[in-house]
Scaffold this active site. Structure first.
Site, PDB file in Angstrom:
ATOM      1  N   CYS A   2       0.852  -1.178   0.000  1.00 28.16           N
ATOM      2  CA  CYS A   2       0.000   0.000   0.000  1.00 28.16           C
ATOM      3  C   CYS A   2       0.897   1.240   0.000  1.00 28.16           C
ATOM      4  O   CYS A   2       1.916   1.268   0.694  1.00 28.16           O
ATOM      5  CB  CYS A   2      -0.943   0.097   1.193  1.00 28.16           C
ATOM      6  SG  CYS A   2      -2.170  -1.200   1.263  1.00 28.16           S
ATOM      7  N   ARG A  27       3.713  -0.347  -4.899  1.00 27.92           N
ATOM      8  CA  ARG A  27       3.412  -0.821  -3.548  1.00 27.92           C
ATOM      9  C   ARG A  27       2.065  -1.519  -3.471  1.00 27.92           C
ATOM     10  O   ARG A  27       1.715  -2.103  -2.450  1.00 27.92           O
ATOM     11  CB  ARG A  27       3.431   0.349  -2.564  1.00 27.92           C
ATOM     12  CG  ARG A  27       4.758   1.053  -2.500  1.00 27.92           C
ATOM     13  CD  ARG A  27       4.702   2.165  -1.484  1.00 27.92           C
ATOM     14  NE  ARG A  27       4.634   1.627  -0.148  1.00 27.92           N
ATOM     15  CZ  ARG A  27       5.686   1.318   0.588  1.00 27.92           C
ATOM     16  NH1 ARG A  27       6.892   1.495   0.097  1.00 27.92           N
ATOM     17  NH2 ARG A  27       5.550   0.837   1.792  1.00 27.92           N
ATOM     18  N   TRP A  75      -2.850  -2.613  -1.725  1.00 26.45           N
ATOM     19  CA  TRP A  75      -2.550  -4.039  -1.897  1.00 26.45           C
ATOM     20  C   TRP A  75      -3.370  -4.724  -0.809  1.00 26.45           C
ATOM     21  O   TRP A  75      -3.059  -4.629   0.372  1.00 26.45           O
ATOM     22  CB  TRP A  75      -1.058  -4.298  -1.709  1.00 26.45           C
ATOM     23  CG  TRP A  75      -0.637  -5.705  -2.016  1.00 26.45           C
ATOM     24  CD1 TRP A  75      -0.254  -6.202  -3.235  1.00 26.45           C
ATOM     25  CD2 TRP A  75      -0.518  -6.795  -1.094  1.00 26.45           C
ATOM     26  NE1 TRP A  75       0.080  -7.528  -3.122  1.00 26.45           N
ATOM     27  CE2 TRP A  75      -0.075  -7.927  -1.821  1.00 26.45           C
ATOM     28  CE3 TRP A  75      -0.769  -6.946   0.269  1.00 26.45           C
ATOM     29  CZ2 TRP A  75       0.146  -9.174  -1.232  1.00 26.45           C
ATOM     30  CZ3 TRP A  75      -0.554  -8.184   0.864  1.00 26.45           C
ATOM     31  CH2 TRP A  75      -0.104  -9.273   0.105  1.00 26.45           C
ATOM     32  N   ASN A 101      -1.547   2.186   5.658  1.00 24.19           N
ATOM     33  CA  ASN A 101      -0.680   1.104   5.172  1.00 24.19           C
ATOM     34  C   ASN A 101      -0.300   0.278   6.386  1.00 24.19           C
ATOM     35  O   ASN A 101       0.240   0.815   7.348  1.00 24.19           O
ATOM     36  CB  ASN A 101       0.563   1.716   4.507  1.00 24.19           C
ATOM     37  CG  ASN A 101       1.641   0.682   4.234  1.00 24.19           C
ATOM     38  OD1 ASN A 101       1.350  -0.497   4.085  1.00 24.19           O
ATOM     39  ND2 ASN A 101       2.880   1.134   4.170  1.00 24.19           N
ATOM     40  N   GLY A 102      -0.612  -1.020   6.341  1.00 23.14           N
ATOM     41  CA  GLY A 102      -0.299  -1.883   7.483  1.00 23.14           C
ATOM     42  C   GLY A 102      -1.479  -2.792   7.770  1.00 23.14           C
ATOM     43  O   GLY A 102      -2.372  -2.952   6.922  1.00 23.14           O
ATOM     44  N   GLU A 483      17.195 -17.231  -8.265  1.00 21.86           N
ATOM     45  CA  GLU A 483      16.773 -15.894  -8.671  1.00 21.86           C
ATOM     46  C   GLU A 483      16.155 -15.912 -10.086  1.00 21.86           C
ATOM     47  O   GLU A 483      15.139 -15.268 -10.336  1.00 21.86           O
ATOM     48  CB  GLU A 483      17.953 -14.916  -8.598  1.00 21.86           C
ATOM     49  CG  GLU A 483      17.677 -13.515  -9.056  1.00 21.86           C
ATOM     50  CD  GLU A 483      16.560 -12.796  -8.299  1.00 21.86           C
ATOM     51  OE1 GLU A 483      16.058 -13.332  -7.303  1.00 21.86           O
ATOM     52  OE2 GLU A 483      16.171 -11.713  -8.763  1.00 21.86           O
ATOM     53  N   LYS A 487      12.347 -14.747 -10.872  1.00 18.44           N
ATOM     54  CA  LYS A 487      12.072 -13.672 -11.827  1.00 18.44           C
ATOM     55  C   LYS A 487      11.022 -14.150 -12.829  1.00 18.44           C
ATOM     56  O   LYS A 487      10.077 -13.455 -13.138  1.00 18.44           O
ATOM     57  CB  LYS A 487      13.374 -13.333 -12.552  1.00 18.44           C
ATOM     58  CG  LYS A 487      13.674 -11.946 -12.884  1.00 18.44           C
ATOM     59  CD  LYS A 487      13.954 -10.965 -11.799  1.00 18.44           C
ATOM     60  CE  LYS A 487      13.383 -11.218 -10.477  1.00 18.44           C
ATOM     61  NZ  LYS A 487      13.527 -10.343  -9.410  1.00 18.44           N
ATOM     62  N   GLU A 490       7.490 -14.672 -11.183  1.00 23.02           N
ATOM     63  CA  GLU A 490       6.896 -13.394 -10.761  1.00 23.02           C
ATOM     64  C   GLU A 490       6.169 -12.698 -11.909  1.00 23.02           C
ATOM     65  O   GLU A 490       5.073 -12.199 -11.717  1.00 23.02           O
ATOM     66  CB  GLU A 490       8.014 -12.418 -10.322  1.00 23.02           C
ATOM     67  CG  GLU A 490       8.425 -12.483  -8.890  1.00 23.02           C
ATOM     68  CD  GLU A 490       9.523 -11.465  -8.581  1.00 23.02           C
ATOM     69  OE1 GLU A 490       9.334 -10.705  -7.634  1.00 23.02           O
ATOM     70  OE2 GLU A 490      10.563 -11.423  -9.282  1.00 23.02           O
ATOM     71  N   HIS A 506      16.081 -36.736  -7.055  1.00 20.92           N
ATOM     72  CA  HIS A 506      15.464 -37.267  -5.839  1.00 20.92           C
ATOM     73  C   HIS A 506      13.989 -36.880  -5.766  1.00 20.92           C
ATOM     74  O   HIS A 506      13.500 -36.456  -4.719  1.00 20.92           O
ATOM     75  CB  HIS A 506      16.215 -36.769  -4.599  1.00 20.92           C
ATOM     76  CG  HIS A 506      17.631 -37.250  -4.555  1.00 20.92           C
ATOM     77  ND1 HIS A 506      17.961 -38.572  -4.353  1.00 20.92           N
ATOM     78  CD2 HIS A 506      18.800 -36.600  -4.734  1.00 20.92           C
ATOM     79  CE1 HIS A 506      19.279 -38.706  -4.388  1.00 20.92           C
ATOM     80  NE2 HIS A 506      19.813 -37.522  -4.632  1.00 20.92           N
ATOM     81  N   LYS A 605       5.911  -4.456  -4.162  1.00 15.85           N
ATOM     82  CA  LYS A 605       7.359  -4.373  -4.081  1.00 15.85           C
ATOM     83  C   LYS A 605       7.865  -4.318  -2.652  1.00 15.85           C
ATOM     84  O   LYS A 605       8.865  -4.931  -2.308  1.00 15.85           O
ATOM     85  CB  LYS A 605       7.852  -3.142  -4.839  1.00 15.85           C
ATOM     86  CG  LYS A 605       9.357  -3.127  -4.955  1.00 15.85           C
ATOM     87  CD  LYS A 605       9.810  -2.200  -6.026  1.00 15.85           C
ATOM     88  CE  LYS A 605      11.305  -2.313  -6.228  1.00 15.85           C
ATOM     89  NZ  LYS A 605      11.712  -3.610  -6.768  1.00 15.85           N
TER      90      LYS A 605
HETATM   91  C1  G6P Z   1       9.053  -8.394  -2.328  1.00 15.28           C
HETATM   92  C2  G6P Z   1       9.515  -8.049  -3.728  1.00 15.28           C
HETATM   93  C3  G6P Z   1      10.804  -8.799  -4.048  1.00 15.28           C
HETATM   94  C4  G6P Z   1      11.858  -8.486  -2.998  1.00 15.28           C
HETATM   95  C5  G6P Z   1      11.356  -8.830  -1.594  1.00 15.28           C
HETATM   96  C6  G6P Z   1      12.292  -8.310  -0.528  1.00 15.28           C
HETATM   97  O1  G6P Z   1       8.574  -9.689  -2.292  1.00 15.28           O
HETATM   98  O2  G6P Z   1       8.514  -8.360  -4.672  1.00 15.28           O
HETATM   99  O3  G6P Z   1      11.283  -8.379  -5.320  1.00 15.28           O
HETATM  100  O4  G6P Z   1      13.020  -9.191  -3.280  1.00 15.28           O
HETATM  101  O5  G6P Z   1      10.088  -8.205  -1.353  1.00 15.28           O
HETATM  102  O6  G6P Z   1      12.292  -6.912  -0.592  1.00 15.28           O
HETATM  103  P1  G6P Z   1      13.438  -5.998  -0.005  1.00 15.28           P
HETATM  104  O7  G6P Z   1      12.945  -4.601  -0.205  1.00 15.28           O
HETATM  105  O8  G6P Z   1      13.554  -6.366   1.443  1.00 15.28           O
HETATM  106  O9  G6P Z   1      14.686  -6.290  -0.752  1.00 15.28           O
END
Ligand code: G6P
Length: 610
Positions: A2, A27, A75, A101-102, A483, A487, A490, A506, A605
């Site tokens: 948010c 956000r 969000w 937000n929260g 990673e 990616k 996502e 396994h 994010k």
């Molecule tokens: C969210 C984002 C990710 C990020 C993670 C940690 O899930 O979508 O891309 O890696 O948070 O975020 P930070 O700001 O702590 O790196």
């Protein structure tokens, strides 16, 4: 998660709020709204489900007038993402409005209490209890700050609030606990925002509101109070980021722009810390003796930052010969971790606000460990709470799927590993010099990989119908595979898993069938043969291979449907290179599927809830 914004000044508030919200859409983006206070008694609230563009059209139609307002991009946590649940929420007389937000954890009890007092709820959110509580206390106290303080004393959970009272037509109120909130200081105008990029266009000077503080913001003054309403002095922080950096600058998406900014992110993070071939990392703030006596390093992080930490484990253990434990922050905090003396904790976070990472950092501190944060956002909560901070200099990252911040985190971990290794004499001076030189050459090697985008795009276009894509690798390649796979899922919504290449057999190998794509990463020459064998095991079960390796690995290359040959580097740095084609691969699949690359479904994010 948010985004909240607020404005008070001489401009018409609505366009300023919408413009600021655009910078915070990462956000949350399932619904949005603004509240503006003009000449009328009632606060004007406009909100709608869907993207910010839907709100913008409504605002353009309705043209709310007033120089003071608050805004929100949501969000959803409690209550589906519809118009009723969108913020701002308001009291029955529309004389108090707020954005949040929260999460208010005791919203159930409060809702019951307020309902029994005659309050009617219009939404299914946890947030709405706060506005009715404010109304309740304001009626008895007739003082907005007192009403806010009394409301906050009843609320359990996390919050950043922006609040308007029709009775205070010149003031935006704000308060925070465990959710980020900055006040932007302008000339004859002031702002609030969850994150600085939202207001960079107007000001670079911000005050960060701390837990249990209430801010009273007028166009010419900002006062901050503790919950007990005693005024508290705050210092402004200057954010050097260029506002242009939060714009797309001709790129189709923020993600593509940020992928291309990776050479600069690494240069800005690494180069200022290397002088005459030496690494100066004063921020690590550990004496040489302490470094020599280290028994363990704990790394805590979430998402991609966690994946950077996994690379960091391999690199630090190899170079500095210190055991490293990497934990998902959400697991670390509740597993009663056993933290030994003579160890320290690194928390990695782009935003510096991730709730789980913050809680893990606090746990490490509680147990007496020295804590170091690797953080991109200056002034963020993790940066402020850690004993010491190494800032990554990636600049503002807007796309939800992180790219340049991850690369800057990797680069920082290389710096840490090399610094520790030199002090502990686990590398020779000659090798150290070679590795530092190699680290400095990564940006240009990344540029070479970026130049190969077209062929990756063509292969990605062929893969858009895939249902499952697996990533395999050993050692650092396994960390990089984690990673690459994240990616992809996502932003393309294709199911994907990353597996340690030796572990696939396994169980998970049962999922491989004709046409399954397996991305095989093999950048560690000592492990080539093993990974080639594991790749052969999936090829003979029908898999197609995307190979990522160096040029001296013909055994892997000859069996690949598509391959990217990485520029030569020391294998310890390969993760910084292999991630580039994997980011481009994910980006182009998402694009080919017509998805919203920068705002993938269900994600946000900055994850400020547990
Ligand atoms: C969210 C984002 C990710 C990020 C993670 C940690 O899930 O979508 O891309 O890696 O948070 O975020 P930070 O700001 O702590 O790196």
């Amino acid at each position: 998660m948010c985004g909240i914004v607020g404005y008070v000044g001489n401009l018409n508030a609505a366009p300023v709020l919408i413009d600021s919200l655009k910078k915070l859409e990462y956000r949350g983006y399932d619904s949005a709204g603004i509240a503006v206070l003009g000449k009328e008694v009632e606060i004007k609230v406009i909100k709608t489900q869907g993207r910010l563009s839907a709100l913008e059209s409504l605002v353009l139609d309705q043209k709310p007038q007033g120089n003071i307002g608050i805004g929100h991009t949501r969000w959803a946590t409690h209550g589906e993402p519809n118009t009723e649940n969108a913020h701002p929420h308001y009291n029955a007389s529309r004389t108090i409005a707020l954005v949040h937000n929260g999460i208010i954890e005791n919203h159930g009890d409060l809702r019951q209490e307020l309902t029994s007092r005659g309050y009617t709820f219009l939404s299914h959110t946890d947030t709405e209890v706060a506005v009715h509580l404010l109304d309740y206390y304001y009626k008895s106290e007739k003082d907005p700050k007192k009403a806010i303080s009394m409301t906050l004393s009843r609320v359990k959970g996390s919050y950043a609030f922006g609040i308007l009272f029709a009775d205070c037509p010149n003031t935006v109120f704000a308060a925070r606990k465990d959710s980020p909130l900055a006040v932007g200081l302008g000339q004859g105008e002031n702002f609030i925002a969850s994150d600085a990029p939202a207001i960079l266009k107007h000001t670079h000077d911000v005050i960060y509101i701390d837990n249990d503080e209430i801010a009273e913001i007028q166009k010419d003054s900002v006062k901050v109070y503790h919950l007990n309403l005693k005024e508290t002095a705050k210092e402004a922080v200057h954010i050097g980021w260029d506002p242009e950096a939060a714009e797309k600058n001709g790129f189709a998406h923020f993600m593509l722009k940020e992928i291309h900014e990776q050479p600069a992110a690494i240069r800005n993070t690494v180069f200022p810390r290397i002088t005459d071939g030496n690494i100066s990392l004063d921020e690590l703030a550990l004496s040489e003796d302490a470094i020599k006596n280290l028994r363990k390093i704990h790394i805590v992080a979430c998402g991609s930052a966690y994946h950077a930490g996994v690379v960091g484990k391999y690199v630090i253990e190899k170079l500095a010969r210190i055991p490293v434990e990497v934990d998902l922050a959400s697991e670390f905090r509740y597993r009663e971790p056993i933290l030994e003396k003579d160890s320290f904790c690194i928390a990695i976070s782009q935003s510096g606000e991730t709730a789980d990472t913050l809680a893990a950092l606090r746990e490490a501190k509680r147990q007496g460990l020295f804590t170091v944060a690797i953080v991109n956002v200056i002034g963020s909560t993790i940066a402020r709470e850690a004993d010491s901070v190494i800032h990554t200099h990636a600049g503002p990252e807007i796309s939800v799927a992180t790219t340049k911040a991850y690369s800057a985190q990797l680069a920082t971990l290389y710096l840490v590993a090399l610094r520790l290794a030199l002090v502990r004499a686990t590398v020779t001076k000659e090798d150290f010099a070679k590795l530092v030189k190699e680290l400095k050459s990564l940006p240009e090697k990344i540029e070479m990989l970026l130049a190969e985008q077209e062929s990756i795009k063509q292969f990605a276009n062929k893969c858009k119908e895939k249902k499952d894509i697996f990533f395999i690798g050993r050692g650092i390649d396994y960390a990089a595979a984690l990673e690459g796979s994240l990616k992809l899922k996502e932003i393309s919504y294709i199911h994907s898993e990353a597996y340690a290449a030796g572990e696939l057999k396994h169980g998970t190998i049962s999922l491989i069938e004709k046409g399954t794509l397996v991305v095989s990463l093999a950048t560690q020459p000592t492990l080539y043969e093993k990974t080639v064998s594991n790749t052969a095991e999936v090829i003979c079960r029908g898999a197609d291979i995307l190979a990522l390796t160096f040029g001296d690995n013909p055994a892997l290359l000859q069996n690949a449907a598509f391959s990217v040959i990485l520029p030569e580097t020391d294998p310890i740095f390969s993760a910084s290179l292999s991630v580039i084609p994997l980011q481009l691969f994910a980006y182009h699949i998402s694009l080919a599927k017509g998805l919203d690359v920068d705002k993938p479904r269900n994600l946000a994010k900055s994850v400020t809830v547990e």
